[in-house]
Enzyme design. Structure first.
Site, PDB file in Angstrom:
ATOM      1  N   TYR A   8     -19.891  20.933  98.909  1.00  0.00           N
ATOM      2  CA  TYR A   8     -20.325  19.608  98.433  1.00  0.00           C
ATOM      3  C   TYR A   8     -20.496  18.626  99.590  1.00  0.00           C
ATOM      4  CZ  TYR A   8     -17.772  21.746  94.486  1.00  0.00           C
ATOM      5  OH  TYR A   8     -17.280  22.603  93.539  1.00  0.00           O
ATOM      6  N   TYR A 136     -16.201  20.129  82.976  1.00  0.00           N
ATOM      7  CA  TYR A 136     -16.446  20.899  84.195  1.00  0.00           C
ATOM      8  C   TYR A 136     -15.725  22.230  84.070  1.00  0.00           C
ATOM      9  CZ  TYR A 136     -16.297  22.633  88.935  1.00  0.00           C
ATOM     10  OH  TYR A 136     -16.400  23.448  90.034  1.00  0.00           O
ATOM     11  N   ASP A 233     -10.083  25.833  78.388  1.00  0.00           N
ATOM     12  CA  ASP A 233     -10.081  26.013  79.840  1.00  0.00           C
ATOM     13  C   ASP A 233      -8.948  25.150  80.406  1.00  0.00           C
ATOM     14  OD1 ASP A 233     -10.457  25.964  82.556  1.00  0.00           O
ATOM     15  OD2 ASP A 233     -12.602  25.496  82.485  1.00  0.00           O
ATOM     16  N   LYS A 262      -6.153  27.603  89.281  1.00  0.00           N
ATOM     17  CA  LYS A 262      -5.592  26.579  90.168  1.00  0.00           C
ATOM     18  C   LYS A 262      -4.077  26.722  90.404  1.00  0.00           C
ATOM     19  CE  LYS A 262      -9.226  23.196  90.339  1.00  0.00           C
ATOM     20  NZ  LYS A 262     -10.259  23.153  89.291  1.00  0.00           N
TER      21      LYS A 262
HETATM   22  C1  LIG Z   1     -11.519  23.925  89.131  1.00  0.00           C
HETATM   23  C2  LIG Z   1     -11.889  24.287  87.742  1.00  0.00           C
HETATM   24  C3  LIG Z   1     -12.604  25.468  87.462  1.00  0.00           C
HETATM   25  C4  LIG Z   1     -13.125  26.368  88.549  1.00  0.00           C
HETATM   26  O1  LIG Z   1     -12.110  26.961  89.288  1.00  0.00           O
HETATM   27  P1  LIG Z   1     -12.435  27.559  90.747  1.00  0.00           P
HETATM   28  O2  LIG Z   1     -11.161  28.234  91.137  1.00  0.00           O
HETATM   29  O3  LIG Z   1     -12.784  26.410  91.619  1.00  0.00           O
HETATM   30  O4  LIG Z   1     -13.572  28.505  90.591  1.00  0.00           O
HETATM   31  C5  LIG Z   1     -12.852  25.767  86.140  1.00  0.00           C
HETATM   32  N1  LIG Z   1     -12.431  24.975  85.145  1.00  0.00           N
HETATM   33  C6  LIG Z   1     -11.746  23.836  85.380  1.00  0.00           C
HETATM   34  C7  LIG Z   1     -11.279  23.014  84.220  1.00  0.00           C
HETATM   35  C8  LIG Z   1     -11.469  23.444  86.677  1.00  0.00           C
HETATM   36  O5  LIG Z   1     -10.818  22.300  86.914  1.00  0.00           O
END
Ligand SMILES: *Cc1c(COP(=O)(O)O)cnc(C)c1O
Length: 413
Positions: A8, A136, A233, A262
């Site tokens: 980015y 996202y 998610d 994460k």
């Molecule tokens: C960061 C994130 C992702 C993507 O994870 P990466 O390890 O960066 O590929 C997917 N969903 C959410 C809600 C996120 O915050």
């Protein structure tokens, strides 16, 4: 010319030289002897801080045994233990874990699982998803296709992405509009919908939008009514960020599929887990197997450090630490006011200042570094998501730097 292509980042011109030599707790130590308090825990993943002795120890022990082995055809003790642990701590609907190597991949896995599930049920026409604006879900093609199509970072690709459905997200005190929209969409299109995917309680990278747990309960009801899967998610919200171990605990609801990433390994190694219900898992019996298999899935080092991370979270009663951080953010960040500020919000160990225009935050990062704090605002959002071990004094400093930015006389000193 730069050798390393940063994410980015416009690489046209020179970028500030910031080489990290080491990390310790919430501190990043740079080569030039400067130390910074990390206010965003490396994209919210390093929940125990850097260089944690117990996490280091878990890795060192495992490295003597085996660092990696494929998960095709064999298993190993770390992956067996981690699967068991994740099933134990997540909602009771989730009994099967598919491991992968990043949050984006975990989302791809969830989408493919849902699509294959409906094929297994002889309903292949259910191949669309519903997602929330401001959402996202990652940077790979499938994940981009369910992330906010306009305001998000992926509008550049909108012409080549698969088309799904988007509804307006709820806000802190307004959920009916969003639910009505969803109800209408499901009535009209339900027979083509595989599932709804959303970030529970906190839409993170798409705009730090916070909403009420009761929305999740209504979502789950609508999913059941119209026969679509509920995919949560929790890559950002999982492991305490919203104040409970998982955000869905606050509703509570039983998702059909859930994605973790994460904070899963305490930010030590790339890893994601996609958990599924027994209904989904058994639909694959005597059908085509699930067609996904990342080379590094279930990596033993990642499994061991994830297990240790969860152990520390439980034994050291992290939910209390998070509650303390939340109380402090509410007391010190929420009241910040300035004409450039549109809103301030706090949930769990997340605090955000939303400004009127992105340009207001231009130059903030250099300012924060001079003040000894590492923050990385994007768009109109200046936020902190600290490691849960951050002390009161350290957090006060982070919040003070966020506040001082808006008072020019201090900025110009
Ligand atoms: C960061 C994130 C992702 C993507 O994870 P990466 O390890 O960066 O590929 C997917 N969903 C959410 C809600 C996120 O915050």
């Amino acid at each position: 010319m730069h050798n390393i292509w940063l994410p980015y980042t416009d690489m046209t011109s020179s970028i500030p030289e910031r080489t990290v030599r080491s990390g310790e707790g919430v501190y990043l130590h740079l080569d030039n002897k400067i130390s910074l308090i990390d206010g965003i825990s490396s994209w919210w993943s390093v929940i125990h801080g850097y260089n944690h002795p117990k996490l280091n120890g878990a890795l060192q022990k495992q490295i003597e045994k085996i660092s990696h082995v494929m998960l095709g055809g064999v298993t190993h003790e770390p992956v067996i233990q981690l699967a068991e642990k994740l099933i134990q701590i997540t909602p009771s609907s989730l009994n099967h874990v598919f491991f992968s190597d990043s949050g984006s991949t975990g989302v791809e896995v969830a989408l493919k699982m849902a699509l294959q599930y409906w094929k297994n049920k002889n309903q292949a026409q259910k191949n669309k998803f519903i997602a929330l604006k401001k959402g996202y879900h990652g940077d790979t093609l499938g994940a981009m296709s369910v992330s906010d199509p306009e305001e998000g970072m992926h509008s550049l690709f909108s012409d080549i992405l698969p088309r799904h459905f988007f509804i307006n997200p709820p806000s802190k005190d307004q959920a009916t509009k969003s639910l009505d929209e969803l109800g209408g969409l499901l009535k009209a299109q339900g027979s083509t919908i595989a599932g709804i995917i959303l970030e529970p309680l906190l839409q993170a990278a798409g705009g730090f939008n916070i909403y009420n747990p009761s929305y999740l309960i209504e979502i789950k009801k609508l999913c059941a009514l119209h026969g679509v899967l509920c995919i949560t998610d929790e890559v950002a919200t999982g492991f305490g960020r919203t104040g409970t171990l998982f955000a869905v605990n606050q509703a509570p609801i039983d998702p059909d599929i859930m994605i973790l990433g994460k904070g899963l390994t305490g930010g030590y190694l790339g890893m994601a887990a996609t958990l599924a219900s027994t209904e989904i898992f058994t639909s694959f019996f005597h059908k085509s197997p699930f067609m996904h298999g990342p080379t590094f899935m279930g990596n033993p080092l990642a499994c061991k450090v994830a297990l240790k991370s969860i152990e520390i979270f439980e034994e050291e009663r992290y939910l209390l630490k998070i509650a303390r951080i939340e109380a402090q953010l509410k007391a010190e960040l929420l009241p910040i006011q300035h004409p450039d500020i549109l809103d301030t919000r706090v949930l769990g160990a997340m605090g955000v200042i939303e400004v009127q225009k992105a340009s207001v935050l231009e130059g903030f990062q250099d300012f924060a570094v001079k003040e000894g704090v590492w923050l990385r605002p994007f768009g109109r959002y200046l936020y902190t998501m600290p490691a849960y071990i951050m002390t009161e004094e350290e957090l006060t400093k982070v919040i003070r730097v966020m506040k001082d930015w808006f008072y020019k006389e201090k900025r110009d000193v």
